[in-house]
Design a protein around this motif. Structure first.
Motif, PDB file in Angstrom:
ATOM      1  N   GLY A 244     -26.869  24.354 -66.443  1.00  0.00           N
ATOM      2  CA  GLY A 244     -27.023  25.169 -65.291  1.00  0.00           C
ATOM      3  C   GLY A 244     -26.399  24.591 -63.993  1.00  0.00           C
ATOM      4  O   GLY A 244     -25.778  25.016 -63.041  1.00  0.00           O
ATOM      5  N   HIS A 245     -26.255  23.130 -63.773  1.00  0.00           N
ATOM      6  CA  HIS A 245     -25.884  22.476 -62.668  1.00  0.00           C
ATOM      7  C   HIS A 245     -24.524  21.730 -62.803  1.00  0.00           C
ATOM      8  O   HIS A 245     -24.145  20.514 -62.069  1.00  0.00           O
ATOM      9  N   ILE A 246     -23.781  22.200 -63.931  1.00  0.00           N
ATOM     10  CA  ILE A 246     -22.360  21.413 -63.858  1.00  0.00           C
ATOM     11  C   ILE A 246     -21.657  22.472 -62.746  1.00  0.00           C
ATOM     12  O   ILE A 246     -21.687  23.607 -62.666  1.00  0.00           O
ATOM     13  N   VAL A 247     -20.994  21.819 -61.857  1.00  0.00           N
ATOM     14  CA  VAL A 247     -20.018  22.367 -60.784  1.00  0.00           C
ATOM     15  C   VAL A 247     -18.773  22.941 -61.205  1.00  0.00           C
ATOM     16  O   VAL A 247     -17.984  22.292 -61.902  1.00  0.00           O
ATOM     17  N   THR A 248     -18.664  24.337 -61.006  1.00  0.00           N
ATOM     18  CA  THR A 248     -17.440  24.976 -61.223  1.00  0.00           C
ATOM     19  C   THR A 248     -16.769  25.134 -60.288  1.00  0.00           C
ATOM     20  O   THR A 248     -15.587  25.604 -60.546  1.00  0.00           O
ATOM     21  N   ASP A 249     -17.242  25.172 -59.028  1.00  0.00           N
ATOM     22  CA  ASP A 249     -16.485  25.725 -57.990  1.00  0.00           C
ATOM     23  C   ASP A 249     -17.095  24.940 -56.803  1.00  0.00           C
ATOM     24  O   ASP A 249     -17.839  25.370 -56.282  1.00  0.00           O
ATOM     25  N   PRO A 250     -16.427  23.788 -56.429  1.00  0.00           N
ATOM     26  CA  PRO A 250     -16.915  22.770 -55.326  1.00  0.00           C
ATOM     27  C   PRO A 250     -17.058  23.538 -54.054  1.00  0.00           C
ATOM     28  O   PRO A 250     -17.818  23.172 -53.275  1.00  0.00           O
ATOM     29  N   GLY A 251     -16.561  24.682 -53.798  1.00  0.00           N
ATOM     30  CA  GLY A 251     -16.440  25.339 -52.497  1.00  0.00           C
ATOM     31  C   GLY A 251     -17.365  26.642 -52.581  1.00  0.00           C
ATOM     32  O   GLY A 251     -17.384  27.448 -51.760  1.00  0.00           O
ATOM     33  N   GLY A 252     -18.164  26.721 -53.843  1.00  0.00           N
ATOM     34  CA  GLY A 252     -18.811  28.099 -54.256  1.00  0.00           C
ATOM     35  C   GLY A 252     -20.169  28.169 -53.473  1.00  0.00           C
ATOM     36  O   GLY A 252     -20.404  27.164 -52.438  1.00  0.00           O
TER      37      GLY A 252
END
Ligand SMILES: [Zn+2]
Length: 409
Positions: A244-252
């Motif tokens: 759940g806390h893998i970042v997929t969109d750093p600006g999200g």
């Protein structure tokens, strides 16, 4: 330090090896074939199969052999020899299944999960469903091995408790296993929903038992079950696979963990619905909090994408690419050869995701020049976690697992 074993436990292990071999053979096996396949002595095979026949776990099913020599008696699993119950508790919906010894689902029920913050009302609802399932099926309760329950994580597996799942409000270290044992008098085991789903895939997926794969579970939340060389990875407390806390969109969007653009706020059905609302695609439902409204809006969005509405297609494609980025982290780490998608909200996403994810995954994978990774839908359907929970209970009867040989401390 490794623990040892003793002779009675070796006997149990050999029994489960024989049972497992018979189960895996679609035609059944004769005693002679068992001796050849397993390497035990004819005397040991004869003794153990006698015990299995006496226990109604296997049956004699005709004779084979037209050549010289005695015809051989074929041994098959007795499907109605034992049963298990599987329960999947999703924050939006609960599913209960009754499974026979061959892994066939005989009966199933689904019900909306009661709203509110009181775990006891949900546990009561589970018990109600289990009782109705048993009554409707008419099976002999003496033959039910027990209940496997698959709640959302995190769990404390040794303690059988559910620990603060983000989407079940009011659940703090709830002793789910003990509550069900007390109410039913049956053995109960607790396994995280995503891990149970991966187990169902090993049992019924038809992909062989030695493969390595990730099961990406799309329910109210998103998680993963991981299998390496046929073994499920559970971790110390049964919580491996939290993505759940893998970042997929750093600006999200901001996430409760303090980061931005995690899977939990960019890929789950609720995030997709919020995105569609922000783009003016869906009526603004943000004031409502119930799981049912999210599910309805989510279906609207997916149907619109299927019709080819550009904004809806764009939202789903973006979510698929983000999901692929998170999956690539696991695929690289574990070097798997297959990614399987499933879970209650997977169906409506399948068409777009199966188009987008394989290509995106190629961009991110380290071992892409060494072996391919196949991306597929679960063949087991939306009950996959409940079915996996029942499989786990049956495994206690059937499965030859070396770790069960170790003497307890
Ligand atoms: Zn986060």
């Amino acid at each position: 330090m490794r623990r040892g074993t003793n002779l009675p436990m070796m006997g149990d292990f050999n029994q489960s090896v024989i049972l497992d071999a018979i189960r895996r053979s679609s035609e059944g096996l004769s005693r002679v074939e068992l001796v050849e396949a397993i390497g035990l002595s004819p005397q040991a095979v004869s003794n153990i199969t006698r015990r299995l026949l006496d226990a109604d776990l296997i049956v004699e099913a005709g004779k084979t052999g037209s050549g010289p020599g005695k015809p051989r008696t074929i041994l098959r699993i007795n499907p109605s020899g034992r049963y298990a119950i599987g329960v999947h508790l999703d924050p939006a919906v609960m599913t209960v299944v009754l499974m026979d010894l061959m892994g066939s689902v005989l009966h199933r029920r689904t019900q909306e999960t009661p709203l509110g913050n009181d775990p006891s009302s949900i546990i009561d609802a589970i018990l109600h469903e289990v009782r109705l399932l048993i009554d409707e099926s008419g099976v002999d309760t003496e033959r039910i091995e027990g209940i496997g329950v698959a709640p959302p994580g995190p769990i404390d597996q040794p303690a059988g408790t559910v620990v603060d799942p983000p989407l079940l409000l009011g659940w703090h270290r709830v002793p789910l296993r003990d509550a069900l044992v007390k109410a039913t008098g049956m053995p109960v085991l607790v396994e995280k929903d995503v891990t149970a789903a991966a187990v169902a895939e090993i049992w019924g997926g038809g992909h062989g038992s030695t493969q390595s794969f990730i099961f990406v579970y799309i329910g109210t939340g998103i998680g993963s079950g991981m299998v390496v060389n046929g073994e499920v990875l559970r971790g110390t407390s049964g919580n491996a696979g939290e993505i759940g806390h893998i970042v997929t969109d750093p600006g999200g969007p901001h996430c409760s963990c303090g980061l931005r653009g995690c899977v939990a706020v960019t890929c789950d059905p609720r995030s997709l619905v919020l995105e569609a609302e922000a783009l003016g695609m869906l009526k603004d439902l943000r004031q409502r909090s119930g799981g049912t409204e999210i599910a309805e809006s989510f279906l609207h969005l997916c149907t619109a994408a299927e019709r080819g509405e550009p904004v809806a297609v764009e939202i789903l494609d973006r979510a698929a690419a983000r999901t692929a980025r998170a999956v690539s982290v696991l695929a690289n780490m574990l070097d798997v050869d297959r990614v399987i998608f499933g879970g209650p909200f997977w169906g409506p996403l399948a068409t777009r995701y199966l188009e987008v994810v394989p290509a995106s995954l190629l961009d991110f994978r380290a071992a892409r020049s060494i072996h391919p990774v196949e991306v597929v839908s679960t063949g087991i359907g939306e009950d996959v976690a409940a079915i996996g929970a029942a499989c786990l209970m049956l495994e206690q009867t059937l499965g030859p697992r070396a770790d069960r040989l170790l003497l307890a401390n």
